[in-house]
Design an enzyme around this catalytic site. Structure first.
Site, short mmCIF file in Angstrom:
data_model
loop_
_atom_site.label_atom_id
_atom_site.label_comp_id
_atom_site.label_asym_id
_atom_site.label_seq_id
_atom_site.Cartn_x
_atom_site.Cartn_y
_atom_site.Cartn_z
N HIS A 22 0.84 -1.20 0.00
CA HIS A 22 0.00 0.00 0.00
C HIS A 22 0.88 1.25 0.00
O HIS A 22 2.09 1.19 0.20
CB HIS A 22 -1.00 0.00 1.17
CG HIS A 22 -0.42 0.31 2.52
ND1 HIS A 22 -1.19 0.77 3.56
CD2 HIS A 22 0.85 0.21 3.01
CE1 HIS A 22 -0.43 0.94 4.63
NE2 HIS A 22 0.80 0.61 4.33
N HIS A 54 -1.73 -10.47 -1.40
CA HIS A 54 -0.79 -10.24 -2.49
C HIS A 54 -1.28 -9.20 -3.49
O HIS A 54 -0.95 -9.25 -4.67
CB HIS A 54 -0.44 -11.57 -3.20
CG HIS A 54 0.56 -12.38 -2.42
ND1 HIS A 54 0.23 -13.04 -1.28
CD2 HIS A 54 1.88 -12.61 -2.61
CE1 HIS A 54 1.31 -13.67 -0.80
NE2 HIS A 54 2.32 -13.42 -1.58
N GLU A 109 -1.28 -4.34 11.67
CA GLU A 109 -0.50 -3.92 10.50
C GLU A 109 0.95 -4.39 10.68
O GLU A 109 1.60 -4.80 9.75
CB GLU A 109 -0.55 -2.40 10.35
CG GLU A 109 -0.09 -1.92 9.00
CD GLU A 109 -0.25 -0.43 8.86
OE1 GLU A 109 -1.20 0.01 8.20
OE2 GLU A 109 0.57 0.34 9.43
#
Lengths: 137, 137, 137, 137, 137, 137
Positions: free
Chosen positions: E16, E82, E126
């Site tokens: 990201h 992915h 995360e």
């Protein structure tokens, strides 16, 4: 014949201060930094003891892992747990309690107490990120 | 040429009872303690399979780790997961399912099924604190 | 006054089979899948017991965590560790030993045995990925 | 509007001794056991700080987690890391450094230093098995 | 009647870039720092999905955890694993893929797909040290 | 004289795409599968750097672990953290950023920067389940 390595992981908490008696105060501060704090600090230590041998053809065991656990508890954990390592642990006397010195000292304690298997490796986690290993001299 | 070790970690849950058929009940109880409970007990096992080889100069891979995962899944995890190890796993037949015997048996299953790489090490966690390793005979 | 939540994490290994006596074989297989394996399988369970109370103004403790550990060991771990949960644990009798039923049963065992604090939460890890929590009825 | 809870996990190592000044030596030994060792011991502490707020509609963040990390580092970790908690940490002065008292003291340090979000929960791991949580008074 | 909370933990890896389209380049760099790197970066995400309900009196289950796993796999993991989260995940379109926005978006995906139980909590790691939780609006 | 192995564990997050320039699109998709996603994906990497040497008889240290941490931070973590590994890391240029290639490249970076100790092993966790190790050529 197959050699299998058997590891038991144990836990203890202790306090220590990194300070070399043969060096002056300033040199100690330079070398050990925050670990030289005069009042000490402490850690949760994890210790992995690995022995090696052939599994017994009848029992399928290299060593009774309960016996290994009890041995480490008696010889290492009981003397070290909730102690201040600089002065309360006989087998660490007159040594700076760095992880390196601790792991070598534990080796000396354990190496003659095992029969039928060989002490192969000690792995000591001072924190999750600082780890030492020793395989004997 | 560089040799790189590649490890895939896998997971399975199984039941077992430590009991040697050639020994009488009392001796079994003495040797295995709580692990000799007649109705068995069980564990979440973690298995690390390590292979070694040179990375392919074009792909940069020692072995396709997806293929390694699929191989372990088919040959080891599917036969063992959610099974009672004493009687339901063909490659463990007639053996006491100690961690030592399991890891040697898994080695025999995997060693001939790999091409282009060498099986280097198996590491089996019976619990977070009881671990065995095997490097072949 | 501050309320502080105190948690002790404990560990046990056990076998079980998911099978409802009131349902036929085929329905059991459909509902429980691999967990319905007739010979059972097993897990390493982690249990977190959380109590809540005000820290004592003199001792700074909500409860002696050593006493909490000893209580859980005696009332929960000793009866369950290395046992086959379907038939060997009195407080699980006549129940399917799902994680949900286990955690509710442990609550009933512990809730009346604590004084000065309140049982707040039980968290049971059947595996690292399958977890249940219970806060009482 | 959605409320999202944001947690930052931090780490420090410290020494401490559990000893209440208002109690005599024998009572201290009875209450705290090995934790009353006169020379102290220590731990690797993990601290989770949770704040709650609405994500900013433009940035998608409740709070800059880097700023949260820096705040905890400055106000909590720097004063506590590698220190002896009984005498070297101003906000713990005149308190027995139990996990319960530490977590309440850290709450008082942090609660007025956050803007735009609310401090929701502190979770302190003294070891992997002994944990306290606090949600404010 | 007892309410039990059932959690399934899942895993995915994704790339990201934190960048708000409505802000200029410099402001983005100030707000997001290293996370604004134009080519993006990535994480191994762990997602815990918790549902709540009463255990069925016959099966002892709040919900078939295998069905919960399959649902999360199909609705959340397959679309995200992915992938580059900024442009390849339909339910994240036109949002900055912060952990906060991701967890709210996953809630919207899952909340209408469960029957017989209520979605209670989502927890997204995360990293091991940066975590968000969401309980619905 | 005792040789002790000292390990420091570090962490970074990065994006990458597995794609060999010398192969066509279809072959790349076949070889790398989901990891060939054109927009890339990413991971939280854990790196363990192990050095070996004799503890200094005065300080009890093989190497100042703070210096080891700072070296890895400067030479490896700062260039790789929050970067897209295919194009932003000079020492990975013109290589497919597989875990195997990354670990060999990090070895080349570190091996000449250590004095008084020998670089012994690198262990790189791409995920908790996919791990590579390298001991030099």
């Amino acid at each position: 014949m197959p050699l299998v390595y058997v590891t038991r992981r144990m836990h203890f908490s202790a306090g220590h201060r990194l300070h070399a008696e043969s060096l002056d105060e300033e040199t100690n501060r330079e070398i050990y930094g925050a670990c030289n704090n005069p009042l000490g600090h402490g850690h949760n230590y994890d210790l992995e003891v690995t022995v090696v041998g052939e599994p017994d053809p009848v029992t399928g065991m290299v060593m009774d892992i309960k016996a290994l656990k009890d041995l480490i508890q008696k010889e290492v954990i009981d003397p070290m747990d909730h102690k201040f390592l600089n002065v309360e642990v006989p087998f660490l006397a007159r040594q700076v309690p760095t992880a390196e010195n601790i792991v070598v000292a534990i080796w000396r304690v354990l190496q003659d107490k095992l029969s039928g298997v060989k002490l192969y490796r000690l792995k000591l986690y001072e924190t999750e990120r600082n780890i030492v290993e020793y395989y004997g001299a």
